[in-house]
Scaffold this motif. Structure first.
Motif, PDB file in Angstrom:
ATOM      1  N   HIS A   1      -0.442  -1.444  -7.239  1.00  0.00           N
ATOM      2  CA  HIS A   1       0.648  -1.302  -8.209  1.00  0.00           C
ATOM      3  C   HIS A   1       1.975  -1.818  -7.649  1.00  0.00           C
ATOM      4  O   HIS A   1       2.972  -1.793  -8.341  1.00  0.00           O
ATOM      5  CB  HIS A   1       0.774   0.152  -8.675  1.00  0.00           C
ATOM      6  CG  HIS A   1       1.171   1.097  -7.583  1.00  0.00           C
ATOM      7  ND1 HIS A   1       0.256   1.671  -6.741  1.00  0.00           N
ATOM      8  CD2 HIS A   1       2.380   1.535  -7.183  1.00  0.00           C
ATOM      9  CE1 HIS A   1       0.895   2.439  -5.871  1.00  0.00           C
ATOM     10  NE2 HIS A   1       2.179   2.370  -6.112  1.00  0.00           N
ATOM     11  N   GLU A   2       1.986  -2.264  -6.385  1.00  0.00           N
ATOM     12  CA  GLU A   2       3.204  -2.851  -5.812  1.00  0.00           C
ATOM     13  C   GLU A   2       2.879  -4.321  -5.578  1.00  0.00           C
ATOM     14  O   GLU A   2       2.286  -4.680  -4.563  1.00  0.00           O
ATOM     15  CB  GLU A   2       3.543  -2.146  -4.492  1.00  0.00           C
ATOM     16  CG  GLU A   2       3.754  -0.646  -4.668  1.00  0.00           C
ATOM     17  CD  GLU A   2       4.062   0.090  -3.366  1.00  0.00           C
ATOM     18  OE1 GLU A   2       4.138  -0.561  -2.306  1.00  0.00           O
ATOM     19  OE2 GLU A   2       4.218   1.319  -3.427  1.00  0.00           O
ATOM     20  N   VAL A   3       3.229  -5.165  -6.534  1.00  0.00           N
ATOM     21  CA  VAL A   3       2.686  -6.526  -6.544  1.00  0.00           C
ATOM     22  C   VAL A   3       3.769  -7.554  -6.875  1.00  0.00           C
ATOM     23  O   VAL A   3       4.497  -7.412  -7.858  1.00  0.00           O
ATOM     24  CB  VAL A   3       1.541  -6.619  -7.588  1.00  0.00           C
ATOM     25  CG1 VAL A   3       0.992  -8.036  -7.669  1.00  0.00           C
ATOM     26  CG2 VAL A   3       0.418  -5.631  -7.247  1.00  0.00           C
TER      27      VAL A   3
ATOM     28  N   ILE B   1       0.864  -1.186   0.000  1.00  0.00           N
ATOM     29  CA  ILE B   1       0.000   0.000   0.000  1.00  0.00           C
ATOM     30  C   ILE B   1       0.896   1.230   0.000  1.00  0.00           C
ATOM     31  O   ILE B   1       1.819   1.347   0.800  1.00  0.00           O
ATOM     32  CB  ILE B   1      -0.927   0.021   1.230  1.00  0.00           C
ATOM     33  CG1 ILE B   1      -1.788  -1.246   1.244  1.00  0.00           C
ATOM     34  CG2 ILE B   1      -1.800   1.272   1.210  1.00  0.00           C
ATOM     35  CD1 ILE B   1      -2.699  -1.351   2.463  1.00  0.00           C
ATOM     36  N   CYS B   2       0.593   2.147  -0.919  1.00  0.00           N
ATOM     37  CA  CYS B   2       1.439   3.306  -1.158  1.00  0.00           C
ATOM     38  C   CYS B   2       0.672   4.569  -0.756  1.00  0.00           C
ATOM     39  O   CYS B   2      -0.560   4.563  -0.722  1.00  0.00           O
ATOM     40  CB  CYS B   2       1.724   3.288  -2.648  1.00  0.00           C
ATOM     41  SG  CYS B   2       2.686   4.602  -3.280  1.00  0.00           S
ATOM     42  N   GLY B   3       1.391   5.642  -0.484  1.00  0.00           N
ATOM     43  CA  GLY B   3       0.752   6.912  -0.143  1.00  0.00           C
ATOM     44  C   GLY B   3      -0.232   7.367  -1.207  1.00  0.00           C
ATOM     45  O   GLY B   3      -1.289   7.931  -0.896  1.00  0.00           O
ATOM     46  N   SER B   4       0.089   7.083  -2.474  1.00  0.00           N
ATOM     47  CA  SER B   4      -0.815   7.526  -3.543  1.00  0.00           C
ATOM     48  C   SER B   4      -2.102   6.695  -3.559  1.00  0.00           C
ATOM     49  O   SER B   4      -3.154   7.177  -3.980  1.00  0.00           O
ATOM     50  CB  SER B   4      -0.106   7.471  -4.896  1.00  0.00           C
ATOM     51  OG  SER B   4       0.538   6.241  -5.063  1.00  0.00           O
ATOM     52  N   ASP B   5      -2.043   5.438  -3.087  1.00  0.00           N
ATOM     53  CA  ASP B   5      -3.276   4.637  -2.956  1.00  0.00           C
ATOM     54  C   ASP B   5      -4.184   5.263  -1.898  1.00  0.00           C
ATOM     55  O   ASP B   5      -5.401   5.383  -2.089  1.00  0.00           O
ATOM     56  CB  ASP B   5      -2.958   3.200  -2.517  1.00  0.00           C
ATOM     57  CG  ASP B   5      -2.067   2.462  -3.503  1.00  0.00           C
ATOM     58  OD1 ASP B   5      -2.145   2.759  -4.703  1.00  0.00           O
ATOM     59  OD2 ASP B   5      -1.299   1.588  -3.063  1.00  0.00           O
TER      60      ASP B   5
HETATM   61 ZN   LIG Z   1       3.669   3.206  -4.980  1.00  0.00          ZN
END
Ligand SMILES: [Zn+2]
Ligand SMILES: [Zn+2]
Length: 345
Positions: free
Chosen positions: A74-76, A51-55
């Motif tokens: 997108h980080e998979v 999980i990213c800040g942009s998510d």
């Molecule tokens: Zn990301």
């Protein structure tokens, strides 16, 4: 549970994907994935999603372009399940990382290799559906094979590390540098800069826990944000926040002939200190996403133990607690939250 009503059609199997169905709403939706991939395609059994800040920004409605409903992810990472008949270089069981940047392949920027500058590009989870699903079918060209020795949870951080590596390579004069923000990207930029031989790295971060993490990872000092410094001292400042305040701080703190590298994703236009930047020849450089070679470098840095990403993993949640995982990721003390898409390896 698969009943007659929701049984997959012949030639497909069901996968469970994570969907932002509305603002602040995380749901699971069953979706059909072809059992036999297309000639150039690969079915991947997903293991981890980061999980990213942009998510979090998109989920909370803070992204200017992307609002729910969205299939996120997108980080998979995962393992190859089945491959299309024309796929070479991958076989079932291979561990892989998804490159979520889908480019046109035809424009001049794609042709010369700086595919992150392709204006037709789309990132999975934003302009095109994301890959946070138990099983995904993607083109073989979207996958990077991982060294078998690398654990898949750590490998998931090769995606943000690729962006950090890209940022750290945007400027070469790294005698004295500052990094603004010690979230996952800031800490990975710090690691990348250290690997590039940066001397004294000062990290600017409001959260004390994250400042400690930065110090433990080689920052020379870590300070809370404040008013812009009265005297410049850095040859480059990497702004992983890109707010108006941080950009002003960055341009005031950068020496003549140095560079401000904007790494954080701004949610709109920003004013910059142009008089100072013009007079003293301070460059403002963007850094966005990465090329496949940046991704390969990131994978190697983690696999070879140069960058230890495990201390950055602040939470590992099973898929059935995905909503809680996104909640955890919003905590300012959280660095990187991962969702485990399958049982333990
Ligand atoms: Zn990301
Ligand atoms: Zn292109």
């Amino acid at each position: 549970m698969i009943t007659e009503q929701n049984a997959p059609r012949a030639g497909t199997s069901l996968a469970r994907r994570i969907v932002f169905t509305a603002l602040d709403t995380v749901d699971m939706v069953d979706t059909e994935v072809p059992s036999t991939p297309g000639p150039q395609d690969v079915v991947v059994e997903t293991s981890h999603v980061g999980i990213c800040g942009s998510d979090i920004a998109a989920l909370a409605g803070r992204d200017p372009w992307f609002t729910p409903p969205l299939t996120t992810g997108h980080e998979v990472t995962g393992r190859v399940g089945s491959i299309g008949r024309d796929v070479t270089g991958l076989k079932p069981g291979d561990p892989v990382l998804l490159n979520p940047l889908v480019t046109c392949g035809a424009c001049e920027r794609c042709q010369r290799g700086t595919v992150n500058q392709c204006e037709a590009a789309a990132v999975r989870g934003y302009r095109i559906p994301g890959a946070a699903a138990t099983r995904i079918a993607v083109s073989s060209g979207e996958l990077h094979r991982l060294p078998p020795s690398l654990d898949l949870a750590s490998a998931t951080l090769a995606e943000p590390l690729a962006a950090a590596w890209r940022a750290a390579t945007r400027w070469d004069e790294l005698d004295r540098v500052a990094v603004i923000g010690a979230g996952s990207i800031g800490l990975l930029v710090l690691a990348a800069l250290r690997h590039r031989g940066a001397g004294d790295v000062v990290v600017v971060e409001p959260d004390a826990t994250k400042r400690d993490l930065a110090l433990a990872r080689g920052a020379g000092s870590a300070i809370p944000p404040g008013e812009p410094p009265t005297a410049a001292r850095f040859t480059a400042v990497f702004d992983c926040v890109s707010s108006e305040h941080t950009l002003r701080w960055a341009s005031a703190a950068t020496l003549g002939g140095g560079a401000v590298v904007a790494v954080g994703v701004p949610d709109g236009p920003r004013a910059v200190e142009l008089p100072r930047m013009q007079r003293f020849e301070i460059a403002l450089l963007g850094s966005g996403l990465y090329t496949p070679s940046d991704v390969d470098t990131a994978i190697a840095l983690i696999a070879e133990g140069v960058v230890d990403v495990r201390p950055l993993i602040s939470g590992l949640y099973p898929l059935n607690r995905a909503a809680e995982a996104y909640q955890n990721a919003r905590d300012p003390q959280t660095v990187k939250t991962l969702i485990e898409m399958i049982g333990p390896e």
